[in-house]
Design a protein around this motif. Structure first.
Motif, mmCIF file in Angstrom:
data_model
loop_
_atom_site.group_PDB
_atom_site.id
_atom_site.type_symbol
_atom_site.label_atom_id
_atom_site.label_comp_id
_atom_site.label_asym_id
_atom_site.label_seq_id
_atom_site.Cartn_x
_atom_site.Cartn_y
_atom_site.Cartn_z
ATOM 1 N N GLN A 1 0.822 -1.215 0.000
ATOM 2 C CA GLN A 1 0.000 0.000 0.000
ATOM 3 C C GLN A 1 0.855 1.264 0.000
ATOM 4 O O GLN A 1 0.604 2.214 0.757
ATOM 5 N N HIS A 2 1.846 1.267 -0.879
ATOM 6 C CA HIS A 2 2.779 2.397 -0.954
ATOM 7 C C HIS A 2 2.444 3.260 -2.169
ATOM 8 O O HIS A 2 2.287 2.755 -3.284
ATOM 9 N N PRO A 3 2.336 4.567 -2.041
ATOM 10 C CA PRO A 3 1.984 5.447 -3.169
ATOM 11 C C PRO A 3 3.114 5.561 -4.197
ATOM 12 O O PRO A 3 4.295 5.496 -3.852
ATOM 13 N N VAL A 4 2.710 5.747 -5.456
ATOM 14 C CA VAL A 4 3.676 5.824 -6.555
ATOM 15 C C VAL A 4 3.205 6.840 -7.587
ATOM 16 O O VAL A 4 2.008 7.039 -7.790
ATOM 17 N N THR A 5 4.165 7.523 -8.217
ATOM 18 C CA THR A 5 3.891 8.376 -9.369
ATOM 19 C C THR A 5 4.728 7.881 -10.538
ATOM 20 O O THR A 5 5.835 7.363 -10.348
ATOM 21 N N ILE A 6 4.207 8.048 -11.743
ATOM 22 C CA ILE A 6 4.897 7.559 -12.946
ATOM 23 C C ILE A 6 4.886 8.637 -14.009
ATOM 24 O O ILE A 6 3.866 9.293 -14.239
ATOM 25 N N ALA B 1 -1.862 6.096 -6.599
ATOM 26 C CA ALA B 1 -1.145 6.210 -7.873
ATOM 27 C C ALA B 1 -1.671 7.359 -8.707
ATOM 28 O O ALA B 1 -2.881 7.601 -8.760
ATOM 29 N N HIS B 2 -0.756 8.068 -9.344
ATOM 30 C CA HIS B 2 -1.127 8.930 -10.461
ATOM 31 C C HIS B 2 -0.023 8.927 -11.492
ATOM 32 O O HIS B 2 1.130 8.623 -11.208
ATOM 33 N N VAL B 3 -0.388 9.242 -12.735
ATOM 34 C CA VAL B 3 0.491 9.069 -13.893
ATOM 35 C C VAL B 3 0.558 10.359 -14.692
ATOM 36 O O VAL B 3 -0.438 11.085 -14.807
ATOM 37 N N LEU C 1 -1.256 12.034 -2.730
ATOM 38 C CA LEU C 1 -1.413 10.601 -2.533
ATOM 39 C C LEU C 1 -1.429 10.255 -1.040
ATOM 40 O O LEU C 1 -0.910 10.994 -0.208
ATOM 41 N N ASP C 2 -2.022 9.112 -0.738
ATOM 42 C CA ASP C 2 -2.234 8.703 0.652
ATOM 43 C C ASP C 2 -1.067 7.859 1.160
ATOM 44 O O ASP C 2 -0.858 6.739 0.705
ATOM 45 N N CYS C 3 -0.311 8.397 2.099
ATOM 46 C CA CYS C 3 0.810 7.663 2.706
ATOM 47 C C CYS C 3 0.404 6.929 3.980
ATOM 48 O O CYS C 3 1.196 6.143 4.514
#
Length: 362
Positions: free
Chosen positions: A163-168, A191-193, A344-346
């Protein structure tokens, strides 16, 4: 180490961005190929094949404290990038490996097969503090090599598991392979891209970014991500004076119509070896415009090819840079872009269990 001089073999190779294997700045000896007069026909350009070498990394999360960047940690599964974008600011990194930032950068690639394993080890440490991890900050995580190696996919699976947030950030259509995974993460605000759209002109794209998805395919990628509930941005980057800057408004409009809700832009950056490589490319593909392009670049960079100072390296200075910023802001306001923040939710982060940890029954 010997390397070809930048004046040698400076001709376009089909499907490649750089037109030479410019020597890196740490190389103290170069070799130059010269005609002896006996060759009657012009030498044919050799086809350059891509090689991929395994690199066993020791750590995988890179950290930064730059005020110009919206993230503090990132992961790059690959060194080098077959997309071949001539302007790529990651090219100089190949010089640290005694390789050329030119053709070597886009043909001699390195992949990190233990990336997901190292990521889990890093997340397990009690000292680790969760903040969004960015993918695609140096080389594209969805370049063609990812189709076979699937390292980016393994990283995303690990991040989702805990459940770790990521951006791409990517210009690769291959991201749609992982759309179900990203859609699930987006439902939990993890997540967001951002999709990079440099130009809507297919001919310019082919010369500028030879092995990337076309403009229409990138807009379809934005649409697919947005329709799946993944918050999506468009990166109009880089903006190149007198080459694609006239497209800024149209790129933003097209991306917004496809479903983008955020936007950003970056003025062309030419650090270290990127500047001479870009000049070679200009003289090969747009010789009649090369002087004008570089003149505006230097006007926007304090009389130099590049400014590395914080707050200036992304946007530039001077009249052109100021007008560009105004155009961007006005268009975003008209289109309703950047109206809400993507935080994003940490708080969901689940630290991987330590060896010997007792699992709860409930």
């Amino acid at each position: 180490m010997a390397n070809e001089s930048p004046t040698n073999q400076s001709r376009a190779h089909k499907g490649r961005g750089a037109v030479s294997n410019l020597a890196g700045r740490f190389v103290d000896q170069v070799s130059t190929r010269k005609s002896d007069g006996w060759q009657l026909e012009p030498e044919a350009l050799e086809r350059i094949h891509t090689t991929a070498t395994e690199e066993k990394a020791r750590t995988i999360i890179a950290t930064n404290s730059s005020p110009d960047l919206p993230f503090s940690q990132s992961i790059n599964p690959y060194r080098g990038c077959e997309h071949g974008c001539i302007y790529c600011y990651a090219r100089p990194a190949h010089a640290y490996m005694d390789l050329s930032p030119g053709l070597d950068f886009e043909t001699r690639l390195f992949f990190k097969p233990n990336a997901a394993e190292l990521l889990e080890q890093a997340l397990r440490k009690t000292s680790y503090r969760c903040s969004p991890i960015a993918l695609g900050t140096n080389t594209d995580p969805y370049q063609p090599l990812e189709k076979d190696k699937q390292i980016t996919r393994q990283i995303l699976q690990t991040l989702q598991r805990y459940q770790h947030p990521v951006t791409i950030v990517t210009k690769g259509q291959l991201i749609l392979r992982d759309l179900p995974l990203l859609a699930e993460m987006a439902q939990d605000n993890l997540a967001h891209v951002a999709i990079s759209v440099t130009t809507l002109d297919n001919d310019l794209k082919r010369r500028l970014e030879p092995r990337t998805a076309g403009p229409a395919a990138r807009l379809r990628t934005i649409e697919a991500l947005a329709n799946a509930g993944v918050p999506t941005a468009v990166m109009a980057a880089p903006v190149i004076p007198a080459l694609n800057d006239c497209e800024l408004e149209k790129i933003l409009e097209s991306a917004q119509s496809a479903g983008a809700i955020h936007a950003a832009y970056i003025l062309l950056r030419l650090p270290f070896e990127v500047a001479p490589l870009f000049r070679q490319w200009l003289h090969e593909h747009y010789p009649e415009r090369a002087t004008h392009v570089m003149s505006i670049v230097q006007q926007s960079r304090g009389g130099r090819d590049y400014q590395s100072e914080f707050s200036q390296r992304q946007r530039g200075t001077g009249v052109f840079a100021q007008l560009l910023q105004q155009r961007f802001r006005v268009t975003c306001r008209k289109l309703g872009l950047n109206e809400r923040k993507l935080n994003l939710d940490c708080s969901r982060f689940l630290r991987p269990p330590q060896s010997g940890d007792q699992h709860t029954l409930f």
